[in-house]
Enzyme design. Sequence first.
Site, PDB file in Angstrom:
ATOM      1  N   TYR A 116      -4.267  -3.368  -2.768  1.00 29.35           N
ATOM      2  CA  TYR A 116      -3.731  -3.253  -4.075  1.00 29.35           C
ATOM      3  C   TYR A 116      -2.346  -3.766  -3.849  1.00 29.35           C
ATOM      4  CZ  TYR A 116      -0.828   0.921  -3.085  1.00 29.35           C
ATOM      5  OH  TYR A 116       0.012   1.687  -2.636  1.00 29.35           O
ATOM      6  N   ARG A 158     -24.607   0.816   0.739  1.00 26.63           N
ATOM      7  CA  ARG A 158     -23.653   1.341   1.754  1.00 26.63           C
ATOM      8  C   ARG A 158     -24.165   1.353   3.222  1.00 26.63           C
ATOM      9  NH1 ARG A 158     -22.661   6.021   4.484  1.00 26.63           N
ATOM     10  NH2 ARG A 158     -20.391   6.609   4.684  1.00 26.63           N
ATOM     11  N   HIS A 189     -21.376   0.696   7.013  1.00 28.16           N
ATOM     12  CA  HIS A 189     -20.200   0.421   7.187  1.00 28.16           C
ATOM     13  C   HIS A 189     -19.848  -0.930   7.447  1.00 28.16           C
ATOM     14  CE1 HIS A 189     -20.801   4.697   7.961  1.00 28.16           C
ATOM     15  NE2 HIS A 189     -19.303   4.858   7.975  1.00 28.16           N
ATOM     16  N   LYS A 212      -1.480  -3.012   2.693  1.00 28.74           N
ATOM     17  CA  LYS A 212      -1.278  -2.272   1.526  1.00 28.74           C
ATOM     18  C   LYS A 212      -2.745  -2.083   1.093  1.00 28.74           C
ATOM     19  CE  LYS A 212       1.525  -1.863  -2.706  1.00 28.74           C
ATOM     20  NZ  LYS A 212       2.072  -0.423  -2.176  1.00 28.74           N
ATOM     21  N   GLU A 246       8.778   6.000   6.527  1.00 17.59           N
ATOM     22  CA  GLU A 246       8.890   5.469   5.171  1.00 17.59           C
ATOM     23  C   GLU A 246       8.451   6.703   4.219  1.00 17.59           C
ATOM     24  OE1 GLU A 246       6.551   2.191   3.776  1.00 17.59           O
ATOM     25  OE2 GLU A 246       4.867   2.864   5.002  1.00 17.59           O
ATOM     26  N   LEU A 279       5.203  -0.212   5.357  1.00 21.46           N
ATOM     27  CA  LEU A 279       4.891  -1.545   4.596  1.00 21.46           C
ATOM     28  C   LEU A 279       6.185  -2.261   4.477  1.00 21.46           C
ATOM     29  CD1 LEU A 279       2.537  -2.564   2.755  1.00 21.46           C
ATOM     30  CD2 LEU A 279       3.878  -1.268   0.828  1.00 21.46           C
TER      31      LEU A 279
HETATM   32  N1  PDD Z   1       4.059   1.602  -3.443  1.00 25.28           N
HETATM   33  N2  PDD Z   1       5.974   2.068   1.265  1.00 25.28           N
HETATM   34  C1  PDD Z   1       4.756   2.258   0.770  1.00 25.28           C
HETATM   35  C2  PDD Z   1       3.707   3.285   1.451  1.00 25.28           C
HETATM   36  C3  PDD Z   1       4.213   2.060  -0.656  1.00 25.28           C
HETATM   37  O1  PDD Z   1       3.003   2.414  -1.025  1.00 25.28           O
HETATM   38  C4  PDD Z   1       5.064   1.281  -1.282  1.00 25.28           C
HETATM   39  C5  PDD Z   1       4.757   0.669  -2.622  1.00 25.28           C
HETATM   40  C6  PDD Z   1       6.436   0.797  -0.807  1.00 25.28           C
HETATM   41  C7  PDD Z   1       7.361  -0.016  -1.451  1.00 25.28           C
HETATM   42  O2  PDD Z   1       6.838  -1.512  -1.546  1.00 25.28           O
HETATM   43  P1  PDD Z   1       7.415  -2.366  -2.819  1.00 25.28           P
HETATM   44  O3  PDD Z   1       8.998  -2.273  -2.807  1.00 25.28           O
HETATM   45  O4  PDD Z   1       6.712  -3.445  -2.500  1.00 25.28           O
HETATM   46  O5  PDD Z   1       6.803  -1.641  -4.051  1.00 25.28           O
HETATM   47  C8  PDD Z   1       6.601   1.238   0.727  1.00 25.28           C
HETATM   48  C9  PDD Z   1       3.810   1.119  -4.808  1.00 25.28           C
HETATM   49  C10 PDD Z   1       4.695   1.066  -5.693  1.00 25.28           C
HETATM   50  C11 PDD Z   1       2.430   2.249  -5.188  1.00 25.28           C
HETATM   51  O6  PDD Z   1       1.763   2.873  -4.252  1.00 25.28           O
HETATM   52  O7  PDD Z   1       2.554   2.577  -6.222  1.00 25.28           O
END
Ligand code: PDD
Length: 287
Positions: free
Chosen positions: A33, A100, A102, A149, A182, A207
């Site tokens: 996403y 379904r 895997h 992501k 993070e 990320l």
């Molecule tokens: N989250 N680290 C993680 C684990 C994240 O899920 C996100 C963003 C970030 C920051 O990334 P960016 O600056 O590209 O938004 C760092 C989004 C906003 C969410 O999950 O809603």
Amino acid sequence: MSRIAYVNGRYVRHAEAAVHIEDRGYQFADGVYEVCEIWQGKIVDERRHLDRLERSLRELSIRMPMSRAALSQILRQVVRKNLVRDGIVYMQVTRGVARRDHVFPPADTPPALVITAKPVRPAAGEKAAEQGVAVITVPENRWDRVDIKTVGLLPNVLAKQKAREAGAKEAWFVDADGMVTEGGSTNAWIVTRDNCLVTRPAQSGILKGITRQVVLDMIERAGLTFDERPFSVEEARQAKEAFITAASTLVMPVVRVDDTTIGNGHPGETTMELRKMFHKVSELSSV
Ligand code: PDD
């Protein structure tokens, strides 16, 4: 006005929008996403978010559901149809619908695409930023591909719920060496007592946030000192300032880490300066 979502080729009423029970996102979290901020009717950093979407898909061998140009048009349509001037647009691509199993479904299974948009009151973010937010720390328990992501966010969900129950906004994951990786949905930063901005390098454990990248650009432009290196919880406690970054929070000051007040307990000067500059440096594209 009712909210409208885009689901696999159709614009449908949000309340009635649905995906199949055998969507692999639903069964295996087999999807990725992106979240872009909508600011004053503009999409913020769309190019970089779509670059990262394409990378996440590549890393998981999921096809782009359509051309980038077509995806970009639908993003705009969803923002327009929902009359969002300030808010976020969310897009999700999964490996599609299949019986379904895997292992990957047949190669001709179309990926599934969902796009939604929602308004967010800018005043709410500004109010939070004026006060600053608290974070808690939790042990890192995620897989080692957090650079992708994916919609597999259970550790993040649990960590953020724990933060909520502790009266905090975010949870910082801490690795086996005591270093902050993070937040549950944000990147983590500190400003040291000698005014050096520090954030973990994107090679591992995080990320590679788009907001983080824009902040690095701002720092370079402003000629500020920075160091991309891991920092410990202890160093964060001693820091002059701390903040978190994400498309959903922008640059958000942190004034407490667990039970420790950061700096003087108020949002830091450098942090607020970066927050103020943000939309002057990010890429804005018209809806
Ligand atoms: N989250 N680290 C993680 C684990 C994240 O899920 C996100 C963003 C970030 C920051 O990334 P960016 O600056 O590209 O938004 C760092 C989004 C906003 C969410 O999950 O809603």
